[in-house]
Design an enzyme around this catalytic site. Structure first.
Site, PDB file in Angstrom:
ATOM      1  N   ASN A 285       0.876  -1.170   0.000  1.00 37.66           N
ATOM      2  CA  ASN A 285       0.000   0.000   0.000  1.00 37.66           C
ATOM      3  C   ASN A 285       0.914   1.221   0.000  1.00 37.66           C
ATOM      4  OD1 ASN A 285      -1.624   2.159   0.732  1.00 37.66           O
ATOM      5  ND2 ASN A 285      -2.722   1.070   2.359  1.00 37.66           N
TER       6      ASN A 285
ATOM      7  N   ARG B 105      -1.953  -1.582  -4.019  1.00 38.51           N
ATOM      8  CA  ARG B 105      -2.956  -0.518  -4.008  1.00 38.51           C
ATOM      9  C   ARG B 105      -2.596   0.470  -5.114  1.00 38.51           C
ATOM     10  NH1 ARG B 105      -3.324   4.645  -0.028  1.00 38.51           N
ATOM     11  NH2 ARG B 105      -5.342   5.429  -0.718  1.00 38.51           N
TER      12      ARG B 105
ATOM     13  N   ASN C   2      -4.437  10.618   6.953  1.00 37.48           N
ATOM     14  CA  ASN C   2      -3.773  11.829   6.485  1.00 37.48           C
ATOM     15  C   ASN C   2      -4.571  12.419   5.344  1.00 37.48           C
ATOM     16  OD1 ASN C   2      -1.560  13.444   7.095  1.00 37.48           O
ATOM     17  ND2 ASN C   2      -0.253  11.624   7.158  1.00 37.48           N
ATOM     18  N   GLY C   3      -4.903  11.561   4.350  1.00 35.79           N
ATOM     19  CA  GLY C   3      -5.956  11.899   3.404  1.00 35.79           C
ATOM     20  C   GLY C   3      -7.269  11.538   4.072  1.00 35.79           C
TER      21      GLY C   3
ATOM     22  N   LEU D 151     -10.860   8.966   7.998  1.00 39.34           N
ATOM     23  CA  LEU D 151     -10.076  10.138   8.415  1.00 39.34           C
ATOM     24  C   LEU D 151      -8.643   9.717   8.708  1.00 39.34           C
ATOM     25  CD1 LEU D 151     -12.728  11.584  10.928  1.00 39.34           C
ATOM     26  CD2 LEU D 151     -12.584  11.963   8.448  1.00 39.34           C
TER      27      LEU D 151
ATOM     28  N   HIS E 202      -9.979   6.061  -1.681  1.00 39.40           N
ATOM     29  CA  HIS E 202     -10.092   5.264  -0.448  1.00 39.40           C
ATOM     30  C   HIS E 202     -11.198   4.215  -0.573  1.00 39.40           C
ATOM     31  CE1 HIS E 202      -8.573   9.089   1.797  1.00 39.40           C
ATOM     32  NE2 HIS E 202      -7.555   8.263   1.653  1.00 39.40           N
TER      33      HIS E 202
ATOM     34  N   GLU F 203      -7.137  -1.998   4.691  1.00 39.49           N
ATOM     35  CA  GLU F 203      -7.004  -1.985   3.228  1.00 39.49           C
ATOM     36  C   GLU F 203      -6.145  -3.155   2.759  1.00 39.49           C
ATOM     37  OE1 GLU F 203      -5.646   2.104   3.701  1.00 39.49           O
ATOM     38  OE2 GLU F 203      -6.833   2.689   1.968  1.00 39.49           O
TER      39      GLU F 203
ATOM     40  N   LYS G 245       2.982   0.941   3.291  1.00 38.44           N
ATOM     41  CA  LYS G 245       2.560  -0.019   4.298  1.00 38.44           C
ATOM     42  C   LYS G 245       2.538  -1.377   3.602  1.00 38.44           C
ATOM     43  CE  LYS G 245      -0.418   3.232   6.742  1.00 38.44           C
ATOM     44  NZ  LYS G 245      -1.792   3.695   6.957  1.00 38.44           N
TER      45      LYS G 245
ATOM     46  N   GLY H  71      -6.590   6.462  10.740  1.00 36.89           N
ATOM     47  CA  GLY H  71      -5.791   6.932  11.875  1.00 36.89           C
ATOM     48  C   GLY H  71      -6.500   7.889  12.822  1.00 36.89           C
ATOM     49  N   VAL H  72      -7.117   8.939  12.285  1.00 38.77           N
ATOM     50  CA  VAL H  72      -7.834   9.900  13.126  1.00 38.77           C
ATOM     51  C   VAL H  72      -9.162   9.306  13.594  1.00 38.77           C
ATOM     52  CG1 VAL H  72      -8.905  12.192  13.193  1.00 38.77           C
ATOM     53  CG2 VAL H  72      -6.747  11.860  11.950  1.00 38.77           C
TER      54      VAL H  72
ATOM     55  N   ARG I 249      -3.973  18.710   2.791  1.00 37.82           N
ATOM     56  CA  ARG I 249      -4.798  19.128   1.641  1.00 37.82           C
ATOM     57  C   ARG I 249      -5.985  19.971   2.108  1.00 37.82           C
ATOM     58  NH1 ARG I 249      -5.378  13.091  -0.546  1.00 37.82           N
ATOM     59  NH2 ARG I 249      -3.459  12.523   0.537  1.00 37.82           N
TER      60      ARG I 249
ATOM     61  N   ASN J 237      -8.723   6.649  16.332  1.00 38.76           N
ATOM     62  CA  ASN J 237      -7.996   6.985  17.561  1.00 38.76           C
ATOM     63  C   ASN J 237      -8.402   8.282  18.251  1.00 38.76           C
ATOM     64  OD1 ASN J 237      -5.956   4.776  17.598  1.00 38.76           O
ATOM     65  ND2 ASN J 237      -5.454   5.647  15.607  1.00 38.76           N
TER      66      ASN J 237
HETATM   67  N1  LIG Z   1      -3.622   8.151  18.782  1.00 40.04           N
HETATM   68  C1  LIG Z   1      -3.981   9.047  17.846  1.00 40.04           C
HETATM   69  N2  LIG Z   1      -4.743  10.098  18.172  1.00 40.04           N
HETATM   70  C2  LIG Z   1      -5.110  11.006  17.252  1.00 40.04           C
HETATM   71  N3  LIG Z   1      -4.768  10.947  15.960  1.00 40.04           N
HETATM   72  C3  LIG Z   1      -4.003   9.916  15.568  1.00 40.04           C
HETATM   73  C4  LIG Z   1      -3.582   8.904  16.483  1.00 40.04           C
HETATM   74  N4  LIG Z   1      -2.850   8.001  15.783  1.00 40.04           N
HETATM   75  C5  LIG Z   1      -2.812   8.442  14.502  1.00 40.04           C
HETATM   76  N5  LIG Z   1      -3.516   9.579  14.367  1.00 40.04           N
HETATM   77  C6  LIG Z   1      -3.715  10.374  13.147  1.00 40.04           C
HETATM   78  O1  LIG Z   1      -3.794   9.492  12.039  1.00 40.04           O
HETATM   79  C7  LIG Z   1      -3.018  10.007  10.952  1.00 40.04           C
HETATM   80  C8  LIG Z   1      -2.539   8.865  10.063  1.00 40.04           C
HETATM   81  O2  LIG Z   1      -3.657   8.123   9.639  1.00 40.04           O
HETATM   82  P1  LIG Z   1      -3.516   6.941   8.570  1.00 40.04           P
HETATM   83  O3  LIG Z   1      -4.865   6.378   8.363  1.00 40.04           O
HETATM   84  O4  LIG Z   1      -2.435   6.018   8.992  1.00 40.04           O
HETATM   85  O5  LIG Z   1      -3.087   7.825   7.338  1.00 40.04           O
HETATM   86  P2  LIG Z   1      -2.457   7.502   5.928  1.00 40.04           P
HETATM   87  O6  LIG Z   1      -2.875   6.111   5.536  1.00 40.04           O
HETATM   88  O7  LIG Z   1      -3.062   8.545   5.063  1.00 40.04           O
HETATM   89  O8  LIG Z   1      -0.971   7.645   6.097  1.00 40.04           O
HETATM   90  C9  LIG Z   1      -1.917  10.782  11.640  1.00 40.04           C
HETATM   91  O9  LIG Z   1      -1.429  11.796  10.815  1.00 40.04           O
HETATM   92  C10 LIG Z   1      -2.610  11.339  12.871  1.00 40.04           C
HETATM   93  O10 LIG Z   1      -3.202  12.594  12.551  1.00 40.04           O
HETATM   94  C1  LIG Z   2      -6.230   8.809  -1.987  1.00 40.17           C
HETATM   95  C2  LIG Z   2      -5.594   9.258  -0.731  1.00 40.17           C
HETATM   96  O1  LIG Z   2      -5.811  10.373  -0.299  1.00 40.17           O
HETATM   97  O2  LIG Z   2      -4.813   8.373  -0.088  1.00 40.17           O
HETATM   98  P1  LIG Z   2      -3.982   8.599   1.261  1.00 40.17           P
HETATM   99  O3  LIG Z   2      -4.980   8.930   2.317  1.00 40.17           O
HETATM  100  O4  LIG Z   2      -3.296   7.276   1.496  1.00 40.17           O
HETATM  101  O5  LIG Z   2      -3.040   9.744   0.990  1.00 40.17           O
HETATM  102 MG   LIG Z   3      -4.333   5.665   4.092  1.00 46.75          MG
END
Ligand SMILES: Nc1ncnc2c1ncn2[C@@H]1O[C@H](COP(=O)(O)OP(=O)(O)O)[C@@H](O)[C@H]1O
Ligand SMILES: CC(=O)OP(=O)(O)O
Ligand SMILES: [Mg+2]
Length: 411
Positions: free
Chosen positions: A12, A96, A216-217, A214, A185, A389, A19, A335-336, A246, A339
């Site tokens: 991914n 992915r 990073n994207g 929720l 997503h 994913e 990942k 992530g958000v 973004r 958590n």
């Molecule tokens: N314990 C936590 N509390 C609050 N926010 C968190 C926590 N752990 C991760 N996050 C948030 O989740 C985001 C990453 O989410 P993730 O789904 O892994 O993103 P991506 O796949 O886009 O890299 C981090 O940037 C942070 O904002």
């Molecule tokens: C499409 C997209 O925003 O993916 P990610 O959240 O992994 O950056």
């Molecule tokens: Mg992601």
């Protein structure tokens, strides 16, 4: 080794991270997983966790220049556990791919022609498709004999009706340039909406769900009876919610204004809206943990960034409630979403008239399991469902390459 190979490696690749997971689809178990982050910087980090055999988590730091080097480093870590890419037990590699355009509505076995089409879509996913392609090319060079499958973020959203998928711009221009809302997503929205139905004790076809991915994207989707009917990302992953870096929705005239009045080039505006906006643009941090810490210390910029993030999220919950008419669950993930209890609490606050509420005690529980966080009296369930994913990509990859998946996990 006995019998046919059942292992699937999933990659991914994000804009600056990979990942990965190695799964055994024979028994549904995970053999190893890991993350390479800050690719392209001097402080890249690889964290690798062997999950069978009792080995400890390992980390290495130091520059990893691109996604090709990242995959080579991952292959070395796997080989150190006796799980190298040369293993005869590997059945396929699943990738992915963020943008599949109009053509890819299903998982697809990758050949040179598919690679060329993913490359053609780079302008509409400039942060993502190039990273996906480097992973694909490197993996194909390492195991040219293995089936490699692309699983597209856009695929789940191809069921959107034209009313949701079309922008209200001149039809000939839009069609000539394939300008429409694709959504992203999708693998996560599909997995999470299905797992949410299971959590409610229903079939996916019976429920209407709003999924809030929720990370990073970030994106929201409205899923009616298992089919996506609207989603917040559009032609590219820039539209919709406020994200880590973004902007999400802005008046498109902001871009002309920046060009004509501020003298910025198209590329500069692209970087501004994709990498220097969202939470990082508003308060200098894109990590929700850090933003909450600053709010607790009385930081007003962080508080305003949080309020803007929540305001946008609430608007999409309301919009998709109206699109669906009846809603069975609002589900937080990534992530958000998984958590950040304060984000869930704030996004649902004040929506009691819509049958939505969060129970403070349930919301405070930390868990990796899907769970309902609304009080028993609430008409609509609010839930947290961890996304996966990689598992979903592994299943689709294995099924497409002739394997039969034993469903032993959540969805
Ligand atoms: N314990 C936590 N509390 C609050 N926010 C968190 C926590 N752990 C991760 N996050 C948030 O989740 C985001 C990453 O989410 P993730 O789904 O892994 O993103 P991506 O796949 O886009 O890299 C981090 O940037 C942070 O904002
Ligand atoms: C499409 C997209 O925003 O993916 P990610 O959240 O992994 O950056
Ligand atoms: Mg992601």
């Amino acid at each position: 080794m006995t019998g046919t190979p059942t292992r699937v490696l999933v990659l991914n690749s994000g804009s600056s991270s990979v990942k990965y997971q190695l799964l055994d689809m024979g028994d549904g178990g995970r053999l190893a997983q890991g993350l390479v982050e800050r690719i392209g910087e001097d402080t890249s980090r690889l964290a690798h966790t062997p999950l069978r055999g009792g080995g400890a988590k390992r980390e290495r730091t130091g520059p990893i220049p691109d996604h090709a080097a990242a995959l080579k480093a991952v292959a070395e870590e796997l080989a150190a556990d006796g799980l190298g890419l040369d293993s005869p037990e590997l059945a396929a590699i699943g990738h992915r791919v963020v943008h599949g355009g109009l053509r890819f509505t299903e998982p697809t076995v990758i050949d040179e022609e598919v690679v060329a089409e993913i490359e053609r879509l780079v302008p509409v996913a400039p942060l993502h498709n190039p990273a996906n392609l480097l992973g694909i090319r490197t993996a194909m060079a390492m195991r040219p004999d293995l089936p490699q499958v692309a699983v597209f973020d856009t695929a789940f959203h191809t069921t959107m009706p034209e009313a949701a998928a079309r922008y209200a711009i001149d039809v000939e221009t839009a069609d000539a340039h394939r300008i429409r809302r694709y959504g992203f997503h999708g693998t996560s929205h599909a997995y999470v909406s299905r797992a949410a139905a299971k959590l409610l004790g229903k079939e996916p076809g019976e429920v209407n769900v709003i999924v809030l991915h929720l990370g990073n994207g970030a994106s929201a989707s409205a899923v009616r009876g298992g089919r996506c009917v609207d989603t917040s990302m559009g032609l590219t992953p820039l539209e919709g919610l406020v994200m880590g870096t973004r902007s999400g929705d802005v008046d498109p005239a902001v871009t002309f204004h920046l060009k004509r009045v501020a003298g910025m080039s198209a590329d500069e505006i692209d970087v501004l809206l994709n990498k220097k906006s969202g939470l990082v643009g508003l308060c200098g941090d894109n990590d929700m943990r850090e933003i909450r810490r600053r709010i607790d210390e009385g930081d007003e910029r962080a508080a305003l960034a949080f309020d803007i993030y929540i305001h946008r999220l609430k608007k999409y919950i309301g919009a998709y409630y109206a699109v669906l008419g009846r809603v069975d669950a609002v589900v937080f993930t990534a992530g958000v979403g998984e958590n950040a209890a304060p984000v869930r609490e704030a996004a649902i606050a004040g929506l009691e008239e819509l049958g939505l509420a969060v129970d403070a005690d349930l919301n405070a529980v930390r868990s990796d399991e899907p769970r309902v966080i609304s009080p028993v009296y609430a008409r609509v369930a609010v839930a947290v469902v961890p996304t996966d994913e990689e598992l979903e990509i592994a299943r689709q990859t294995f099924e497409l390459t002739g394997g039969k998946v034993t469903r032993t996990t959540n969805a």
